[in-house]
Motif scaffolding. Structure first.
Motif, PDB file in Angstrom:
ATOM      1  N   PRO A   1       0.825  -1.217   0.000  1.00  0.00           N
ATOM      2  CA  PRO A   1       0.000   0.000   0.000  1.00  0.00           C
ATOM      3  C   PRO A   1       0.850   1.255   0.000  1.00  0.00           C
ATOM      4  N   THR A   2       0.289   2.326  -0.528  1.00  0.00           N
ATOM      5  CA  THR A   2       0.966   3.617  -0.500  1.00  0.00           C
ATOM      6  C   THR A   2       0.666   4.371   0.791  1.00  0.00           C
ATOM      7  N   ALA A   3      -0.405   3.988   1.470  1.00  0.00           N
ATOM      8  CA  ALA A   3      -0.756   4.621   2.748  1.00  0.00           C
ATOM      9  C   ALA A   3      -1.644   3.669   3.538  1.00  0.00           C
ATOM     10  N   VAL A   4      -1.458   3.647   4.862  1.00  0.00           N
ATOM     11  CA  VAL A   4      -2.277   2.821   5.760  1.00  0.00           C
ATOM     12  C   VAL A   4      -2.667   3.670   6.959  1.00  0.00           C
ATOM     13  N   ASP A   5      -3.940   3.603   7.331  1.00  0.00           N
ATOM     14  CA  ASP A   5      -4.422   4.369   8.484  1.00  0.00           C
ATOM     15  C   ASP A   5      -5.592   3.612   9.113  1.00  0.00           C
ATOM     16  N   PHE A   6      -6.067   4.089  10.243  1.00  0.00           N
ATOM     17  CA  PHE A   6      -7.182   3.438  10.922  1.00  0.00           C
ATOM     18  C   PHE A   6      -7.971   4.484  11.708  1.00  0.00           C
ATOM     19  N   ILE A   7      -9.172   4.107  12.073  1.00  0.00           N
ATOM     20  CA  ILE A   7      -9.916   4.852  13.085  1.00  0.00           C
ATOM     21  C   ILE A   7     -10.418   3.856  14.118  1.00  0.00           C
ATOM     22  N   ARG A   8     -10.453   4.308  15.352  1.00  0.00           N
ATOM     23  CA  ARG A   8     -10.965   3.505  16.458  1.00  0.00           C
ATOM     24  C   ARG A   8     -12.280   4.139  16.899  1.00  0.00           C
ATOM     25  N   SER A   9     -13.309   3.324  17.035  1.00  0.00           N
ATOM     26  CA  SER A   9     -14.615   3.860  17.408  1.00  0.00           C
ATOM     27  C   SER A   9     -14.532   4.614  18.737  1.00  0.00           C
ATOM     28  N   ARG A  10     -15.186   5.746  18.788  1.00  0.00           N
ATOM     29  CA  ARG A  10     -15.205   6.513  20.042  1.00  0.00           C
ATOM     30  C   ARG A  10     -16.006   5.772  21.106  1.00  0.00           C
ATOM     31  N   ALA A  11     -17.118   5.169  20.691  1.00  0.00           N
ATOM     32  CA  ALA A  11     -17.918   4.363  21.620  1.00  0.00           C
ATOM     33  C   ALA A  11     -17.280   2.992  21.785  1.00  0.00           C
ATOM     34  N   ARG A  12     -17.631   2.310  22.859  1.00  0.00           N
ATOM     35  CA  ARG A  12     -17.123   0.958  23.108  1.00  0.00           C
ATOM     36  C   ARG A  12     -18.280   0.004  23.384  1.00  0.00           C
ATOM     37  N   GLU A  13     -17.984  -1.280  23.223  1.00  0.00           N
ATOM     38  CA  GLU A  13     -19.011  -2.295  23.456  1.00  0.00           C
ATOM     39  C   GLU A  13     -19.455  -2.290  24.921  1.00  0.00           C
ATOM     40  N   PHE A  14     -20.740  -2.525  25.133  1.00  0.00           N
ATOM     41  CA  PHE A  14     -21.223  -2.720  26.498  1.00  0.00           C
ATOM     42  C   PHE A  14     -20.496  -3.906  27.136  1.00  0.00           C
ATOM     43  N   PHE A  15     -20.396  -3.910  28.418  1.00  0.00           N
ATOM     44  CA  PHE A  15     -19.828  -5.000  29.219  1.00  0.00           C
ATOM     45  C   PHE A  15     -18.312  -5.120  29.041  1.00  0.00           C
ATOM     46  N   TRP A  16     -17.855  -5.452  27.822  1.00  0.00           N
ATOM     47  CA  TRP A  16     -16.426  -5.641  27.589  1.00  0.00           C
ATOM     48  C   TRP A  16     -15.670  -4.320  27.519  1.00  0.00           C
ATOM     49  N   LEU A  17     -16.356  -3.284  27.061  1.00  0.00           N
ATOM     50  CA  LEU A  17     -15.746  -1.954  26.906  1.00  0.00           C
ATOM     51  C   LEU A  17     -14.586  -1.951  25.915  1.00  0.00           C
ATOM     52  N   THR A  18     -14.694  -2.792  24.887  1.00  0.00           N
ATOM     53  CA  THR A  18     -13.679  -2.813  23.842  1.00  0.00           C
ATOM     54  C   THR A  18     -14.113  -1.942  22.654  1.00  0.00           C
ATOM     55  N   PRO A  19     -13.158  -1.296  21.980  1.00  0.00           N
ATOM     56  CA  PRO A  19     -13.485  -0.514  20.782  1.00  0.00           C
ATOM     57  C   PRO A  19     -13.524  -1.406  19.547  1.00  0.00           C
ATOM     58  N   LYS A  20     -14.037  -0.872  18.459  1.00  0.00           N
ATOM     59  CA  LYS A  20     -13.966  -1.541  17.171  1.00  0.00           C
ATOM     60  C   LYS A  20     -13.100  -0.700  16.238  1.00  0.00           C
ATOM     61  N   LEU A  21     -12.453  -1.372  15.278  1.00  0.00           N
ATOM     62  CA  LEU A  21     -11.478  -0.729  14.409  1.00  0.00           C
ATOM     63  C   LEU A  21     -11.907  -0.777  12.947  1.00  0.00           C
ATOM     64  N   THR A  22     -11.495   0.229  12.199  1.00  0.00           N
ATOM     65  CA  THR A  22     -11.644   0.250  10.746  1.00  0.00           C
ATOM     66  C   THR A  22     -10.288   0.579  10.148  1.00  0.00           C
ATOM     67  N   LEU A  23      -9.854  -0.229   9.180  1.00  0.00           N
ATOM     68  CA  LEU A  23      -8.537  -0.098   8.571  1.00  0.00           C
ATOM     69  C   LEU A  23      -8.687   0.451   7.150  1.00  0.00           C
ATOM     70  N   PHE A  24      -7.878   1.453   6.820  1.00  0.00           N
ATOM     71  CA  PHE A  24      -7.906   2.108   5.514  1.00  0.00           C
ATOM     72  C   PHE A  24      -6.557   1.884   4.834  1.00  0.00           C
TER      73      PHE A  24
END
Length: 249
Positions: free
Chosen positions: A109-132
Motif C-alpha cells: 500500500p501507498t498509505a495505511v491508516d485506521f480509526i478507532r470507534s469513540r464508543a465501546r461495546e457494552f460489558f467488555w468496553l472494547t473498541p472496534k477498528l476500521t482499517l484504511f
C-alpha cells in the motif's frame, strides 16, 4: 479484573510479511475475499477453508483476525507473498495475543491508516477498528476499507461509528471498496447503514448464493464495475460465511 489491554494509538497498526508486487500494466480486475474468521476458533476447518478460498486473491479483508502463534504462521507459510496490515482492537492479558481487522495483499500500500470507534461495546468496553489502505493501480489511487462495526451498543452509538467511517472516506475521491462485519442484526441498523454510505455514492452489493438468515457482512463499492459478488454459504470454518467479490476498475 479486566482481561484485555487497549493499545495506545501508536501501537495499533502492525505489519506482517512483505508484498512488493506492483499491479500488471494490463490488470484492471480486482479479486477480493472478505471474512470474519471468528479468531480462527474452528482450527483446522478455518485453515482449510482459508487456504482454499483465500489463495490467489488480490486482497483479503479479515475481521476478528488473531495475532497469536497460529494465524500469523499461516499467513507467513501459505500466503508468503502477501503483506498484511492489521489494526489491533485489544490484547488479551493472558498471552498478549491481539485481535482486530486486517488487509492482506501481494501489493504494497501507498498509505495505511485506521480509526478507532469513540464508543465501546457494552460489558467488555472494547473498541472496534476500521482499517484504511490505499493502493496505486495504473496511476489511480484505490482505497480498501475493512471494518468491524460496534455490536452491543445503542442505535445512536452504532450510527455515530458509521459516520466516523463515512467522514474519513469522504476525503477520498477515487474508487473505494468498503467491506466487513457491520453487525446489522435488525432492520433499523441495516437502513441506517445503507443511508449513510449512499450519501457517499457507495453502492451496496447484492450477493449471489446468499442463503444467510442474518446478514451482518456487507460490501460497498464506488468506481467499479461489479463482475461477481457471492457468498460461500457452504464454508463452515467460522460463524460467518466469507464473501468473494470480483471488480473491474
Amino acid at each position: 479484573m479486566v482481561p484485555f489491554i487497549v493499545p495506545a494509538k501508536d501501537k495499533v497498526l502492525m505489519k506482517i510479511g512483505e508484498g512488493g508486487d506492483t499491479p500488471h500494466p494490463d490488470q484492471t480486475d480486482l479479486n477480493i475475499f472478505v471474512w470474519n474468521v471468528y479468531k480462527g476458533q474452528k482450527a483446522h476447518l478455518f485453515e482449510n477453508d482459508f487456504k482454499k478460498h483465500g489463495s490467489g486473491k488480490d486482497f483479503i479483508l479479515l475481521q476478528e483476525a488473531l495475532v497469536d502463534n497460529k494465524m500469523p504462521l499461516l499467513w507467513k507459510q501459505d500466503f508468503s507473498a502477501y503483506e498484511w496490515h492489521l489494526a489491533q482492537s485489544f490484547h488479551y492479558k493472558k498471552d498478549l495475543s491481539s485481535t482486530g481487522v486486517a488487509i492482506g495483499s501481494k501489493f504494497t500500500p501507498t498509505a495505511v491508516d485506521f480509526i478507532r470507534s469513540r464508543a465501546r461495546e457494552f460489558f467488555w468496553l472494547t473498541p472496534k477498528l476500521t482499517l484504511f489502505s490505499e493502493y496505486d493501480f495504473q496511476g489511480k489511487k484505490v482505497l480498501l476499507v475493512c471494518t468491524h462495526v460496534l455490536n452491543f451498543v445503542t442505535t445512536a452509538a452504532f450510527s455515530e461509528s458509521l459516520y466516523e467511517i463515512a467522514e474519513k472516506i469522504s476525503h477520498f475521491d477515487g474508487p473505494v471498496v468498503l467491506a466487513g462485519d457491520f453487525n446489522t442484526w435488525n432492520v433499523k441498523r441495516y437502513m441506517i447503514m445503507k443511508s449513510i454510505f449512499r450519501d457517499l455514492h457507495l453502492d451496496h452489493l447484492d450477493l449471489e448464493n446468499d442463503g444467510r438468515l442474518l446478514k451482518l457482512d456487507h460490501v460497498f463499492v464506488r468506481g467499479f464495475e461489479v463482475l461477481k459478488a457471492e457468498v460461500h454459504h457452504k464454508v463452515t470454518g467460522s460463524d460467518h460465511f466469507p464473501l468473494e467479490i470480483k471488480l473491474k476498475i
